[in-house]
Design a protein around this motif. Sequence first.
Motif, PDB file in Angstrom:
ATOM      1  N   LYS A 129      -8.664   9.009  -8.075  1.00  0.00           N
ATOM      2  CA  LYS A 129      -8.439   7.657  -8.605  1.00  0.00           C
ATOM      3  C   LYS A 129      -9.588   7.226  -9.511  1.00  0.00           C
ATOM      4  CE  LYS A 129      -6.871   3.076  -7.234  1.00  0.00           C
ATOM      5  NZ  LYS A 129      -6.292   2.272  -6.136  1.00  0.00           N
ATOM      6  N   SER A 136      -8.532  11.958  -2.700  1.00  0.00           N
ATOM      7  CA  SER A 136      -7.723  10.842  -3.203  1.00  0.00           C
ATOM      8  C   SER A 136      -8.587   9.809  -3.906  1.00  0.00           C
ATOM      9  CB  SER A 136      -6.950  10.185  -2.051  1.00  0.00           C
ATOM     10  OG  SER A 136      -7.834   9.530  -1.150  1.00  0.00           O
ATOM     11  N   VAL A 137      -9.778   9.557  -3.368  1.00  0.00           N
ATOM     12  CA  VAL A 137     -10.685   8.571  -3.975  1.00  0.00           C
ATOM     13  C   VAL A 137     -11.224   9.094  -5.299  1.00  0.00           C
ATOM     14  CG1 VAL A 137     -12.830   7.283  -3.679  1.00  0.00           C
ATOM     15  CG2 VAL A 137     -11.317   7.651  -1.715  1.00  0.00           C
ATOM     16  N   ARG A 158       0.834  -1.198   0.000  1.00  0.00           N
ATOM     17  CA  ARG A 158       0.000   0.000   0.000  1.00  0.00           C
ATOM     18  C   ARG A 158       0.863   1.239   0.000  1.00  0.00           C
ATOM     19  NH1 ARG A 158      -4.187  -1.630   4.681  1.00  0.00           N
ATOM     20  NH2 ARG A 158      -2.648  -3.224   5.080  1.00  0.00           N
ATOM     21  N   HIS A 207      -9.351   2.095  -1.549  1.00  0.00           N
ATOM     22  CA  HIS A 207      -8.480   2.033  -2.722  1.00  0.00           C
ATOM     23  C   HIS A 207      -8.208   0.576  -3.112  1.00  0.00           C
ATOM     24  CE1 HIS A 207      -7.312   6.298  -3.237  1.00  0.00           C
ATOM     25  NE2 HIS A 207      -7.586   6.368  -1.953  1.00  0.00           N
ATOM     26  N   ARG A 208      -8.039  -0.276  -2.126  1.00  0.00           N
ATOM     27  CA  ARG A 208      -7.786  -1.699  -2.398  1.00  0.00           C
ATOM     28  C   ARG A 208      -9.059  -2.431  -2.814  1.00  0.00           C
ATOM     29  NH1 ARG A 208      -5.610  -4.579   2.420  1.00  0.00           N
ATOM     30  NH2 ARG A 208      -4.849  -6.068   0.895  1.00  0.00           N
TER      31      ARG A 208
END
Length: 260
Positions: A105, A101-102, A55, A75-76
């Motif tokens: 992505k 951040s999400v 990570r 994220h994972r």
Amino acid sequence: MSRRPTTARRLADTGGIPFVGSFHPKSRPSPLLSLGLVVGALLIIGYVYHGSGGRSPADAFSKLEGGMSCTAELHRALPGLKKAYGDNMQKVLHVGPDTCSVVSKLLKEEDTEAWGIEPYDLDETDSNCKHLVHNGIVRVADIKFPLPYRSKSFSLVIVSDAVDYLSPRYLNKTLPELARVASDGLVILSGYPGQQRVKVAELSKFGRPAKLRSSSWWIRFFIQTSLEENEAATKKFEQAAAKRSYKPACQVFHLKPLLR
């Protein structure tokens, strides 16, 4: 004959930090000592990063501090969510801390539009997050109140960490409101009971410590608020996770949108 200063006096004269005060102002630490400290720090970070399954460094530091973030876990989980929802992930709303951040992505994915709600004040933001906020893609909003969106504005709504800081009094209104703006489903990531959360400024930012509830508590709550679990999406997500040997570090609940 003058007496030698006592230990307490010497500590007071050096600011109360023996290690710092032990160096003479004109002396310098050994280069080997400095190199050893740097190498040691890198080895610790590398160990934590390796143990975190590759990570990001931020996640590694979170693990080092003993904290747990379901937003980092999201994220994972995204590859499994894509398998479970397919084309229903074309228009996504994320709600939770570090939503920039999400959203960033998700926007990198082909044929995917994404928006975000930061339910608490934004901390120090980078240029990318400032750009998302400036363009109205990410906004700060108190989720204890009605969301500024029409019903079924998004195909999928994903929530991480945010509901763990709400009391049942507010959850009764917030969860149906989150389901209202979703046309195809609501995904909730919540911590497991017993997990540690980073508590440095937790009270000042969230207003209360996280309340990590069991899956049975959540299921009863969903029934009480007329929210139905999406068994088909749950099965697809679990199958995708099994193929990748991925075991979520947070509870993942898949709910159907409101019928009304």
